[in-house]
Write a protein that holds these residues in place. Structure first.
Motif, PDB file in Angstrom:
ATOM      1  N   ILE A 174      47.491   8.791 -46.657  1.00 32.67           N
ATOM      2  CA  ILE A 174      47.539   9.308 -45.274  1.00 32.67           C
ATOM      3  C   ILE A 174      48.666   8.134 -44.727  1.00 32.67           C
ATOM      4  O   ILE A 174      49.491   8.863 -44.295  1.00 32.67           O
ATOM      5  CB  ILE A 174      46.192   8.867 -44.468  1.00 32.67           C
ATOM      6  CG1 ILE A 174      45.134   9.882 -45.128  1.00 32.67           C
ATOM      7  CG2 ILE A 174      46.319   9.087 -43.127  1.00 32.67           C
ATOM      8  CD1 ILE A 174      43.684   9.552 -44.518  1.00 32.67           C
ATOM      9  N   ALA A 175      48.634   6.961 -44.916  1.00 31.61           N
ATOM     10  CA  ALA A 175      49.523   6.198 -44.059  1.00 31.61           C
ATOM     11  C   ALA A 175      49.476   4.658 -44.754  1.00 31.61           C
ATOM     12  O   ALA A 175      48.388   4.473 -45.257  1.00 31.61           O
ATOM     13  CB  ALA A 175      49.087   5.935 -42.694  1.00 31.61           C
TER      14      ALA A 175
ATOM     15  N   THR B 161      52.753   3.511 -41.093  1.00 34.12           N
ATOM     16  CA  THR B 161      53.802   4.430 -41.492  1.00 34.12           C
ATOM     17  C   THR B 161      53.099   5.580 -42.276  1.00 34.12           C
ATOM     18  O   THR B 161      52.316   5.382 -43.258  1.00 34.12           O
ATOM     19  CB  THR B 161      54.728   3.646 -42.572  1.00 34.12           C
ATOM     20  OG1 THR B 161      55.320   2.649 -41.960  1.00 34.12           O
ATOM     21  CG2 THR B 161      55.657   4.819 -43.201  1.00 34.12           C
ATOM     22  N   TYR B 162      53.135   6.935 -41.465  1.00 39.63           N
ATOM     23  CA  TYR B 162      52.417   7.639 -41.944  1.00 39.63           C
ATOM     24  C   TYR B 162      53.223   8.800 -42.854  1.00 39.63           C
ATOM     25  O   TYR B 162      54.411   8.912 -42.771  1.00 39.63           O
ATOM     26  CB  TYR B 162      51.961   8.843 -40.570  1.00 39.63           C
ATOM     27  CG  TYR B 162      51.116   8.302 -39.878  1.00 39.63           C
ATOM     28  CD1 TYR B 162      51.477   7.113 -38.852  1.00 39.63           C
ATOM     29  CD2 TYR B 162      49.591   8.293 -40.029  1.00 39.63           C
ATOM     30  CE1 TYR B 162      50.521   6.491 -38.174  1.00 39.63           C
ATOM     31  CE2 TYR B 162      48.723   7.895 -39.192  1.00 39.63           C
ATOM     32  CZ  TYR B 162      49.013   6.739 -38.381  1.00 39.63           C
ATOM     33  OH  TYR B 162      48.336   6.347 -37.668  1.00 39.63           O
ATOM     34  N   GLU B 163      52.559   9.510 -43.839  1.00 35.12           N
ATOM     35  CA  GLU B 163      53.020  10.296 -44.726  1.00 35.12           C
ATOM     36  C   GLU B 163      53.239  11.700 -44.197  1.00 35.12           C
ATOM     37  O   GLU B 163      52.498  12.077 -42.994  1.00 35.12           O
ATOM     38  CB  GLU B 163      52.291  10.504 -46.271  1.00 35.12           C
ATOM     39  CG  GLU B 163      51.861   9.238 -46.636  1.00 35.12           C
ATOM     40  CD  GLU B 163      53.231   8.683 -47.293  1.00 35.12           C
ATOM     41  OE1 GLU B 163      54.249   9.395 -47.949  1.00 35.12           O
ATOM     42  OE2 GLU B 163      53.619   7.419 -47.029  1.00 35.12           O
TER      43      GLU B 163
ATOM     44  N   PHE C 264      50.726  14.110 -41.779  1.00 38.72           N
ATOM     45  CA  PHE C 264      49.562  13.168 -41.247  1.00 38.72           C
ATOM     46  C   PHE C 264      50.012  12.665 -39.973  1.00 38.72           C
ATOM     47  O   PHE C 264      51.457  12.112 -40.040  1.00 38.72           O
ATOM     48  CB  PHE C 264      49.134  12.080 -42.044  1.00 38.72           C
ATOM     49  CG  PHE C 264      48.367  12.673 -43.525  1.00 38.72           C
ATOM     50  CD1 PHE C 264      49.059  12.731 -44.674  1.00 38.72           C
ATOM     51  CD2 PHE C 264      46.872  13.076 -43.084  1.00 38.72           C
ATOM     52  CE1 PHE C 264      48.337  13.327 -45.572  1.00 38.72           C
ATOM     53  CE2 PHE C 264      46.238  13.506 -44.408  1.00 38.72           C
ATOM     54  CZ  PHE C 264      47.134  13.732 -45.427  1.00 38.72           C
TER      55      PHE C 264
ATOM     56  N   ILE D 261      49.724  10.229 -36.023  1.00 41.31           N
ATOM     57  CA  ILE D 261      48.932   8.991 -35.468  1.00 41.31           C
ATOM     58  C   ILE D 261      47.965   9.604 -34.457  1.00 41.31           C
ATOM     59  O   ILE D 261      47.072   9.112 -34.498  1.00 41.31           O
ATOM     60  CB  ILE D 261      50.057   8.234 -34.864  1.00 41.31           C
ATOM     61  CG1 ILE D 261      49.518   6.879 -34.301  1.00 41.31           C
ATOM     62  CG2 ILE D 261      50.745   8.993 -33.682  1.00 41.31           C
ATOM     63  CD1 ILE D 261      50.343   5.878 -33.763  1.00 41.31           C
TER      64      ILE D 261
END
Lengths: 114, 114
Positions: free
Chosen positions: B46-47, B56-58, B61, B63
Motif C-alpha cells: 500500500i505505502a 509514499t503511496y503505491e 492507493f 492518502i
C-alpha cells in the motif's frame, strides 16, 4: 512487477519427501530475493534469502537456488514435515532511490500428507 | 529481526466507517511498510510509512482512503477510511531493520466489512 493470480498453485507431497517450490520473477534489476512462509492466520515468516551475486544458499533443511539467466528462483525443502504445510511466497527486492521495495509472487500452497 | 505487534488482530466493521490499525515494533527500525492481502491472494504494498513526513503511496492507493502516520521509529498507524466490503482483507505491517533489505512482518489485522 509480478502478476498476482486469483488461484494459488498447489503442491502436495508425502511426509519425508523433498519439496521444490518454484518462482519466476520479472525485474532483471532485482538484486535481493526472499522466501517467506505464511501459515493460516499468521503473517509471512522469513525463511531464507539470497543476493544476486550468488546462485545457491543453504539453511537448515532449506536451499534457495537463483538462476538469473532465466529469472527463476526455487526453494527446496528437505525431508518435508507436516509443519511445513503453508503458503510459500517469493519476493524480489530492487533498490530504488526512495529505498527498497518488495514485490511478491503469487504464492504456492504446500500440503504435506502424513 | 524484530518483534512486531498489530492491533486489533481482527475486526468486523460496518460499511462507511473507518478503522485505525496500529503497528508497534520492539526496536527502532529504518523503514515501515503497510501491505494488503486480499483473500487467497498475494501481498500488495500500500505505502511506505516515512517517519516525520508523508507516506509514499503505491499506484492505486491514495492518502484519503488510507491515511498513514509514523510519529517515531517504532510505531505506525494505517487507517482504512469509509470502508466498503471490498476493503475486507488482511492488513500487514512490515519493517526493515537498518537497511538490511529483509522485511519482517507483523501478524496481520483481519478486517471484515459488512
Amino acid at each position: 512487477g509480478e502478476s498476482v493470480g486469483l488461484h494459488l498453485p498447489t503442491l502436495s507431497v508425502q511426509e519425508g519427501d523433498n519439496s521444490i517450490i518454484n518462482c519466476a520473477y520479472s525485474n532483471s534489476a532485482s538484486d535481493y530475493f526472499i522466501w517467506y512462509k505464511q501459515e493460516s492466520g499468521k503473517g509471512p515468516q522469513f525463511i531464507i534469502d539470497i543476493r544476486s551475486n550468488m546462485d545457491k544458499r543453504q539453511g537448515q533443511r532449506v536451499t534457495v537456488l537463483l538462476n538469473k539467466t532465466v529469472k527463476h528462483l526455487s526453494l527446496q525443502i528437505a525431508a518435508t514435515q507436516p509443519g511445513d504445510s503453508a503458503v510459500y511466497f517469493c519476493a524480489e527486492n530492487s533498490q530504488e532511490t526512495s529505498g527498497s521495495r518488495l514485490t511478491f509472487g503469487e504464492g504456492t500452497q504446500l500440503t504435506v500428507n502424513p | 529481526s524484530a518483534v512486531i505487534s498489530q492491533k486489533p488482530s481482527r475486526d468486523i466493521c460496518q460499511r462507511g466507517t473507518s478503522l485505525t490499525i496500529q503497528c508497534q515494533v520492539d526496536s527502532q527500525v529504518t523503514m515501515m511498510f503497510w501491505y494488503r492481502q486480499q483473500p487467497g491472494q498475494s501481498l500488495t504494498l500500500i505505502a511506505t510509512a516515512n517517519q516525520g513526513s508523508e507516506a509514499t503511496y503505491e499506484s492505486g492507493f491514495v492518502i484519503d482512503k488510507f491515511p498513514i502516520s509514523r510519529p517515531n521509529l517504532t510505531f505506525s498507524t494505517l487507517t482504512v477510511s469509509n470502508m466498503s466490503p471490498e476493503d475486507s482483507s488482511i492488513y500487514l505491517c512490515s519493517v526493515e531493520v537498518a537497511r538490511a533489505d529483509t522485511q519482517y512482518f507483523g501478524p496481520g489485522t483481519r478486517l471484515t466489512v459488512l
